[in-house]
Write a protein that holds these residues in place. Structure first.
Motif, PDB file in Angstrom:
ATOM      1  N   ALA A 107       0.804  -1.224   0.000  1.00 17.87           N
ATOM      2  CA  ALA A 107       0.000   0.000   0.000  1.00 17.87           C
ATOM      3  C   ALA A 107       0.838   1.275   0.000  1.00 17.87           C
ATOM      4  O   ALA A 107       0.497   2.252   0.668  1.00 17.87           O
ATOM      5  N   GLU A 108       1.924   1.289  -0.745  1.00 18.41           N
ATOM      6  CA  GLU A 108       2.784   2.466  -0.769  1.00 18.41           C
ATOM      7  C   GLU A 108       2.024   3.724  -1.167  1.00 18.41           C
ATOM      8  O   GLU A 108       2.195   4.791  -0.565  1.00 18.41           O
ATOM      9  N   ARG A 109       1.170   3.623  -2.177  1.00 20.79           N
ATOM     10  CA  ARG A 109       0.434   4.808  -2.655  1.00 20.79           C
ATOM     11  C   ARG A 109      -0.538   5.323  -1.601  1.00 20.79           C
ATOM     12  O   ARG A 109      -0.773   6.518  -1.505  1.00 20.79           O
ATOM     13  N   ILE A 110      -1.101   4.443  -0.812  1.00 21.45           N
ATOM     14  CA  ILE A 110      -2.032   4.852   0.237  1.00 21.45           C
ATOM     15  C   ILE A 110      -1.264   5.433   1.419  1.00 21.45           C
ATOM     16  O   ILE A 110      -1.678   6.431   2.013  1.00 21.45           O
ATOM     17  N   ALA A 111      -0.124   4.841   1.754  1.00 19.77           N
ATOM     18  CA  ALA A 111       0.692   5.341   2.869  1.00 19.77           C
ATOM     19  C   ALA A 111       1.183   6.766   2.611  1.00 19.77           C
ATOM     20  O   ALA A 111       1.424   7.514   3.560  1.00 19.77           O
ATOM     21  N   ASP A 112       1.299   7.149   1.360  1.00 23.82           N
ATOM     22  CA  ASP A 112       1.764   8.498   1.021  1.00 23.82           C
ATOM     23  C   ASP A 112       0.679   9.566   1.161  1.00 23.82           C
ATOM     24  O   ASP A 112       0.977  10.749   1.090  1.00 23.82           O
ATOM     25  N   VAL A 113      -0.573   9.168   1.370  1.00 25.79           N
ATOM     26  CA  VAL A 113      -1.672  10.135   1.501  1.00 25.79           C
ATOM     27  C   VAL A 113      -1.640  10.706   2.917  1.00 25.79           C
ATOM     28  O   VAL A 113      -1.704   9.960   3.899  1.00 25.79           O
ATOM     29  N   ASP A 114      -1.563  12.028   3.030  1.00 23.20           N
ATOM     30  CA  ASP A 114      -1.451  12.693   4.337  1.00 23.20           C
ATOM     31  C   ASP A 114      -2.792  12.977   4.999  1.00 23.20           C
ATOM     32  O   ASP A 114      -2.849  13.271   6.182  1.00 23.20           O
ATOM     33  N   ASP A 115      -3.864  12.909   4.265  1.00 22.21           N
ATOM     34  CA  ASP A 115      -5.188  13.286   4.763  1.00 22.21           C
ATOM     35  C   ASP A 115      -5.936  12.046   5.265  1.00 22.21           C
ATOM     36  O   ASP A 115      -6.325  11.181   4.478  1.00 22.21           O
ATOM     37  N   ASP A 116      -6.141  11.955   6.586  1.00 22.23           N
ATOM     38  CA  ASP A 116      -6.817  10.790   7.165  1.00 22.23           C
ATOM     39  C   ASP A 116      -8.223  10.595   6.616  1.00 22.23           C
ATOM     40  O   ASP A 116      -8.668   9.466   6.425  1.00 22.23           O
ATOM     41  N   HIS A 117      -8.925  11.697   6.360  1.00 24.61           N
ATOM     42  CA  HIS A 117     -10.290  11.583   5.815  1.00 24.61           C
ATOM     43  C   HIS A 117     -10.264  11.022   4.398  1.00 24.61           C
ATOM     44  O   HIS A 117     -11.130  10.232   4.022  1.00 24.61           O
ATOM     45  N   ALA A 118      -9.257  11.398   3.621  1.00 24.81           N
ATOM     46  CA  ALA A 118      -9.133  10.855   2.265  1.00 24.81           C
ATOM     47  C   ALA A 118      -8.849   9.358   2.313  1.00 24.81           C
ATOM     48  O   ALA A 118      -9.385   8.590   1.507  1.00 24.81           O
ATOM     49  N   VAL A 119      -8.039   8.922   3.262  1.00 24.32           N
ATOM     50  CA  VAL A 119      -7.739   7.494   3.409  1.00 24.32           C
ATOM     51  C   VAL A 119      -8.993   6.738   3.849  1.00 24.32           C
ATOM     52  O   VAL A 119      -9.287   5.656   3.345  1.00 24.32           O
ATOM     53  N   ALA A 120      -9.762   7.322   4.777  1.00 21.30           N
ATOM     54  CA  ALA A 120     -11.015   6.690   5.215  1.00 21.30           C
ATOM     55  C   ALA A 120     -11.995   6.579   4.053  1.00 21.30           C
ATOM     56  O   ALA A 120     -12.641   5.538   3.886  1.00 21.30           O
ATOM     57  N   ARG A 121     -12.102   7.633   3.236  1.00 20.74           N
ATOM     58  CA  ARG A 121     -12.989   7.587   2.058  1.00 20.74           C
ATOM     59  C   ARG A 121     -12.550   6.481   1.102  1.00 20.74           C
ATOM     60  O   ARG A 121     -13.379   5.736   0.576  1.00 20.74           O
ATOM     61  N   LEU A 122     -11.247   6.389   0.871  1.00 24.19           N
ATOM     62  CA  LEU A 122     -10.716   5.347  -0.009  1.00 24.19           C
ATOM     63  C   LEU A 122     -11.037   3.960   0.551  1.00 24.19           C
ATOM     64  O   LEU A 122     -11.434   3.066  -0.195  1.00 24.19           O
ATOM     65  N   ALA A 123     -10.883   3.776   1.865  1.00 28.93           N
ATOM     66  CA  ALA A 123     -11.174   2.479   2.488  1.00 28.93           C
ATOM     67  C   ALA A 123     -12.642   2.105   2.298  1.00 28.93           C
ATOM     68  O   ALA A 123     -12.961   0.961   1.973  1.00 28.93           O
ATOM     69  N   LEU A 124     -13.539   3.073   2.493  1.00 33.52           N
ATOM     70  CA  LEU A 124     -14.967   2.788   2.318  1.00 33.52           C
ATOM     71  C   LEU A 124     -15.301   2.492   0.860  1.00 33.52           C
ATOM     72  O   LEU A 124     -16.076   1.576   0.567  1.00 33.52           O
ATOM     73  N   GLU A 125     -14.697   3.222  -0.046  1.00 36.46           N
ATOM     74  CA  GLU A 125     -14.933   2.992  -1.474  1.00 36.46           C
ATOM     75  C   GLU A 125     -14.405   1.615  -1.881  1.00 36.46           C
ATOM     76  O   GLU A 125     -15.065   0.869  -2.616  1.00 36.46           O
ATOM     77  N   ALA A 126     -13.216   1.252  -1.380  1.00 38.47           N
ATOM     78  CA  ALA A 126     -12.641  -0.055  -1.697  1.00 38.47           C
ATOM     79  C   ALA A 126     -13.508  -1.176  -1.132  1.00 38.47           C
ATOM     80  O   ALA A 126     -13.765  -2.180  -1.811  1.00 38.47           O
ATOM     81  N   ALA A 127     -13.963  -1.012   0.118  1.00 38.65           N
ATOM     82  CA  ALA A 127     -14.811  -2.039   0.737  1.00 38.65           C
ATOM     83  C   ALA A 127     -16.104  -2.207  -0.047  1.00 38.65           C
ATOM     84  O   ALA A 127     -16.533  -3.343  -0.306  1.00 38.65           O
ATOM     85  N   ALA A 128     -16.738  -1.112  -0.430  1.00 32.74           N
ATOM     86  CA  ALA A 128     -17.988  -1.188  -1.193  1.00 32.74           C
ATOM     87  C   ALA A 128     -17.759  -1.913  -2.521  1.00 32.74           C
ATOM     88  O   ALA A 128     -18.556  -2.779  -2.904  1.00 32.74           O
ATOM     89  N   ALA A 129     -16.679  -1.576  -3.208  1.00 29.99           N
ATOM     90  CA  ALA A 129     -16.387  -2.221  -4.494  1.00 29.99           C
ATOM     91  C   ALA A 129     -16.139  -3.718  -4.300  1.00 29.99           C
ATOM     92  O   ALA A 129     -16.647  -4.545  -5.057  1.00 29.99           O
ATOM     93  N   ALA A 130     -15.370  -4.071  -3.282  1.00 29.53           N
ATOM     94  CA  ALA A 130     -15.044  -5.477  -3.039  1.00 29.53           C
ATOM     95  C   ALA A 130     -16.269  -6.289  -2.652  1.00 29.53           C
ATOM     96  O   ALA A 130     -16.401  -7.447  -3.039  1.00 29.53           O
ATOM     97  N   LEU A 131     -17.168  -5.669  -1.898  1.00 26.98           N
ATOM     98  CA  LEU A 131     -18.361  -6.377  -1.423  1.00 26.98           C
ATOM     99  C   LEU A 131     -19.505  -6.350  -2.430  1.00 26.98           C
ATOM    100  O   LEU A 131     -20.531  -7.003  -2.222  1.00 26.98           O
ATOM    101  N   GLY A 132     -19.343  -5.584  -3.505  1.00 27.90           N
ATOM    102  CA  GLY A 132     -20.380  -5.515  -4.532  1.00 27.90           C
ATOM    103  C   GLY A 132     -21.623  -4.765  -4.092  1.00 27.90           C
ATOM    104  O   GLY A 132     -22.728  -5.084  -4.544  1.00 27.90           O
TER     105      GLY A 132
END
Length: 144
Positions: A107-132
């Protein structure tokens, strides 16, 4: 530098060539949905995650995903796991918030993101995509 004893073992001769893996763990507390019960796997059989998420994770509180989920650039190499922590941990099971964790690997590209809210948004978007489930099911506005 390894210890002399370890360095002498054939199994450790190429240890210096191993590369590390960057991991990013994102724990998100969400506004509760009505409790869904009768779920399988885990230590607890209910959750306050949105019903569509509970249904997608009915068989297990853990979903393992490879890279390239949802067409997101940040996930081109990153695999991840989605956890319903209410079904796995006593301290969350009786709580009044839904608890979702997404652990990203490579997760190098994610670790480089400084904004915690942006990382949380990405996590929710990834979870939604993975779960269909629709992205709106895990909208960032649900973050408690």
């Amino acid at each position: 530098e390894s210890s002399p004893l370890l360095a002498s073992l054939p199994a450790t001769q190429r240890f210096g060539e191993l590369r590390g893996v960057t991991c990013v763990a994102v724990r998100v507390y969400l506004q509760p949905a009505p409790r869904t019960s009768g779920l399988l796997g885990g230590s607890h059989a209910s959750t306050l995650l949105p019903p569509a998420v509970a249904a997608a994770m009915r068989a297990s509180p853990v979903t393992v995903c490879g890279p390239e989920i949802g067409g997101m650039a940040e996930l081109s190499e990153a695999g991840f796991c989605v956890y319903d922590l209410q079904r796995m941990h006593d301290e969350h099971a009786a709580g009044d918030l839904a608890v979702l964790e997404v652990d990203f690997y490579r997760a190098e590209r994610i670790a480089d993101v400084d904004d915690d809210h942006a990382v949380a948004r990405l996590a929710l978007e990834a979870a939604a995509a993975a779960l269909g489930v629709p992205a709106a099911t895990l909208d960032p506005s649900l973050i408690a």
